[in-house]
Design a protein around this motif. Structure first.
Motif, short mmCIF file in Angstrom:
data_model
loop_
_atom_site.label_atom_id
_atom_site.label_comp_id
_atom_site.label_asym_id
_atom_site.label_seq_id
_atom_site.Cartn_x
_atom_site.Cartn_y
_atom_site.Cartn_z
N PHE A 112 0.83 -1.20 0.00
CA PHE A 112 0.00 0.00 0.00
C PHE A 112 0.87 1.26 0.00
CE2 PHE A 112 -2.23 3.39 2.27
CZ PHE A 112 -3.45 3.45 1.59
N LEU A 113 1.85 1.31 0.88
CA LEU A 113 2.71 2.49 0.98
C LEU A 113 3.59 2.65 -0.27
CD1 LEU A 113 3.77 2.29 4.73
CD2 LEU A 113 2.04 3.78 3.69
N MET A 114 4.05 1.53 -0.82
CA MET A 114 4.82 1.61 -2.05
C MET A 114 3.97 2.17 -3.18
SD MET A 114 6.76 -1.45 -4.16
CE MET A 114 5.22 -2.29 -4.56
N GLY A 115 2.71 1.70 -3.27
CA GLY A 115 1.81 2.21 -4.29
C GLY A 115 1.53 3.69 -4.13
N MET A 116 1.34 4.12 -2.89
CA MET A 116 1.11 5.54 -2.64
C MET A 116 2.32 6.37 -3.05
SD MET A 116 0.01 7.47 0.90
CE MET A 116 -1.65 6.78 0.84
N GLY A 117 3.51 5.88 -2.75
CA GLY A 117 4.72 6.58 -3.14
C GLY A 117 4.83 6.70 -4.65
N ILE A 118 4.54 5.61 -5.36
CA ILE A 118 4.59 5.63 -6.82
C ILE A 118 3.56 6.61 -7.37
CG2 ILE A 118 4.14 4.26 -8.90
CD1 ILE A 118 5.26 1.83 -7.36
N ASN A 119 2.36 6.58 -6.81
CA ASN A 119 1.30 7.47 -7.27
C ASN A 119 1.67 8.94 -7.09
OD1 ASN A 119 -1.53 8.94 -6.20
ND2 ASN A 119 -1.73 7.74 -8.07
N LEU A 120 2.16 9.29 -5.90
CA LEU A 120 2.52 10.68 -5.63
C LEU A 120 3.69 11.13 -6.49
CD1 LEU A 120 2.18 10.72 -1.72
CD2 LEU A 120 0.56 11.60 -3.41
N HIS A 121 4.70 10.26 -6.63
CA HIS A 121 5.87 10.63 -7.44
C HIS A 121 5.49 10.78 -8.91
CE1 HIS A 121 9.79 9.60 -9.56
NE2 HIS A 121 10.08 10.69 -8.87
N SER A 122 4.62 9.91 -9.40
CA SER A 122 4.20 9.99 -10.80
C SER A 122 3.40 11.26 -11.06
CB SER A 122 3.37 8.76 -11.15
OG SER A 122 4.12 7.57 -10.97
N ASP A 123 2.50 11.61 -10.12
CA ASP A 123 1.76 12.87 -10.26
C ASP A 123 2.71 14.06 -10.28
OD1 ASP A 123 -0.74 11.73 -10.40
OD2 ASP A 123 -1.18 11.95 -8.27
N HIS A 124 3.76 13.99 -9.47
CA HIS A 124 4.76 15.07 -9.43
C HIS A 124 5.46 15.20 -10.79
CE1 HIS A 124 7.97 17.65 -7.91
NE2 HIS A 124 8.84 16.83 -8.47
N ILE A 125 5.81 14.08 -11.40
CA ILE A 125 6.45 14.10 -12.71
C ILE A 125 5.53 14.74 -13.75
CG2 ILE A 125 7.25 12.64 -14.62
CD1 ILE A 125 8.37 10.71 -12.52
N ILE A 126 4.26 14.36 -13.70
CA ILE A 126 3.30 14.91 -14.68
C ILE A 126 3.15 16.41 -14.51
CG2 ILE A 126 0.87 14.92 -15.35
CD1 ILE A 126 0.81 11.92 -14.66
N ARG A 127 3.07 16.86 -13.26
CA ARG A 127 2.90 18.31 -13.02
C ARG A 127 4.09 19.11 -13.52
NH1 ARG A 127 0.61 16.54 -8.06
NH2 ARG A 127 2.63 16.79 -7.04
N LYS A 128 5.28 18.53 -13.51
CA LYS A 128 6.48 19.25 -13.91
C LYS A 128 6.68 19.29 -15.44
CE LYS A 128 8.00 20.30 -9.81
NZ LYS A 128 8.08 21.72 -9.38
N LEU A 129 5.79 18.64 -16.18
CA LEU A 129 5.96 18.59 -17.63
C LEU A 129 5.70 19.94 -18.30
CD1 LEU A 129 4.23 15.18 -18.49
CD2 LEU A 129 6.68 15.68 -18.51
N ARG A 130 4.82 20.74 -17.71
CA ARG A 130 4.43 22.00 -18.33
C ARG A 130 4.87 23.19 -17.50
NH1 ARG A 130 -1.94 20.79 -19.50
NH2 ARG A 130 -1.72 19.31 -21.23
N ARG A 131 5.20 24.27 -18.21
CA ARG A 131 5.42 25.55 -17.56
C ARG A 131 4.09 26.29 -17.51
NH1 ARG A 131 11.13 27.75 -20.20
NH2 ARG A 131 12.44 26.01 -19.43
N PRO A 132 3.95 27.28 -16.65
CA PRO A 132 2.69 28.04 -16.57
C PRO A 132 2.25 28.57 -17.92
CG PRO A 132 4.11 28.60 -14.73
CD PRO A 132 4.93 27.73 -15.64
N GLY A 133 1.00 28.34 -18.27
CA GLY A 133 0.46 28.82 -19.54
C GLY A 133 0.62 27.87 -20.70
N ASP A 134 1.44 26.85 -20.54
CA ASP A 134 1.66 25.87 -21.60
C ASP A 134 0.52 24.86 -21.60
OD1 ASP A 134 2.61 24.16 -23.50
OD2 ASP A 134 4.53 23.74 -22.50
#
Length: 265
Positions: free
Chosen positions: A162-184
């Motif tokens: 469960f904790l491993m899955g949560m870590g993967i989920n949070l880290h993956s969401d972080h990667i997705i959020r960093k793909l774009r700059r503001p306004g892109d």
């Protein structure tokens, strides 16, 4: 409300419905996020949509815990820990994740309403099990989950998953959020983490969470929830995979990623 026959009918119904939804989503792609489609009807801001969709399960589960008439069940240490795991996931999903969303995407009200319905049924399944109908098989003891359950191999293994899955989920969401700059508003190929192996690493993390939860609770509703998670997310991961190939062509297909489960699917 928690008469056993009705409760188990709901659990079985949810299992059957998960199979139907999985088959339906092979042909229908829910219109939100990367696959947003106006044909799904009126839509609202994506952040507000996530709050409205996810918060009801957090509220419902909290109320079931607080209003449980059996003090022994309500205060059982093992049940308290497992409930906190459940609520922590949905607190993050309801009140933290939406605040971190970038851009101005929209979410159809039809998607929100279907999500609310599923989430409330899920709260009914998990909360009903914990606080009203926990059966008494030999490994749980006469009063439900004993204190020793927190030291059992199943609980420890499930918690780690469960904790491993949560870590993967949070880290993956972080990667997705960093793909774009503001306004892109363009789409980019996510790289790193479990994205090395699957298109939807965030979905893989969430699926892993609920598989772990099914193990640590060792329960039918936990298993049904894990099956529902796969039925809902696996077709969407497949649709996202195809969308990336349509958009990026060989530069994406050459990565040889699976949809949601590394090396398997």
């Amino acid at each position: 409300m928690f008469e056993a026959n009705i409760y188990y009918s709901v659990v079985i119904g949810m299992l059957v419905l998960a199979c139907i939804v999985y088959l339906a989503l092979q042909r229908i792609t829910p219109g939100y996020g990367m696959t947003y489609d106006r044909k799904w009807g009126p839509a609202i801001n994506n952040r507000l949509g996530w709050v409205l969709m996810e918060a009801p399960v957090f509220v419902a589960m909290s109320l079931m815990w607080i209003l449980c008439p059996d003090a022994a069940r309500r205060c059982d240490p093992a049940v308290v820990v497992m409930t906190i795991f459940f609520l922590f996931h949905y607190f993050q999903r309801s009140f933290i994740f939406p605040l971190l969303i970038k851009g101005s995407s929209r979410m159809p009200l039809s998607i929100i309403l279907s999500g609310v319905t599923f989430n409330l049924l899920n709260a009914y399944m998990i909360g009903g099990w914990f606080f009203y109908l926990t059966p008494q098989p030999s490994y749980l003891g006469a009063e439900g989950y004993p204190m020793s359950w927190l030291e059992s191999p199943l609980f420890i293994l499930g918690t780690l998953i469960f904790l491993m899955g949560m870590g993967i989920n949070l880290h993956s969401d972080h990667i997705i959020r960093k793909l774009r700059r503001p306004g892109d508003t363009r789409h980019y190929i996510p790289m790193g983490g479990m994205f090395r192996y699957v298109t939807s690493a965030n979905y893989f993390g969430e699926l892993t969470e609920w598989v772990g939860f099914a193990i640590l609770t060792w329960s039918w509703p936990g298993l049904v929830f894990a099956i529902w998670t796969f039925a809902n997310l696996a077709p969407r991961a497949r649709a996202t995979h195809r969308r990336y190939i349509d958009q990026f062509g060989e530069s994406y297909s050459s990565l040889h990623r699976r949809y949601i489960i590394p090396f398997i699917y």
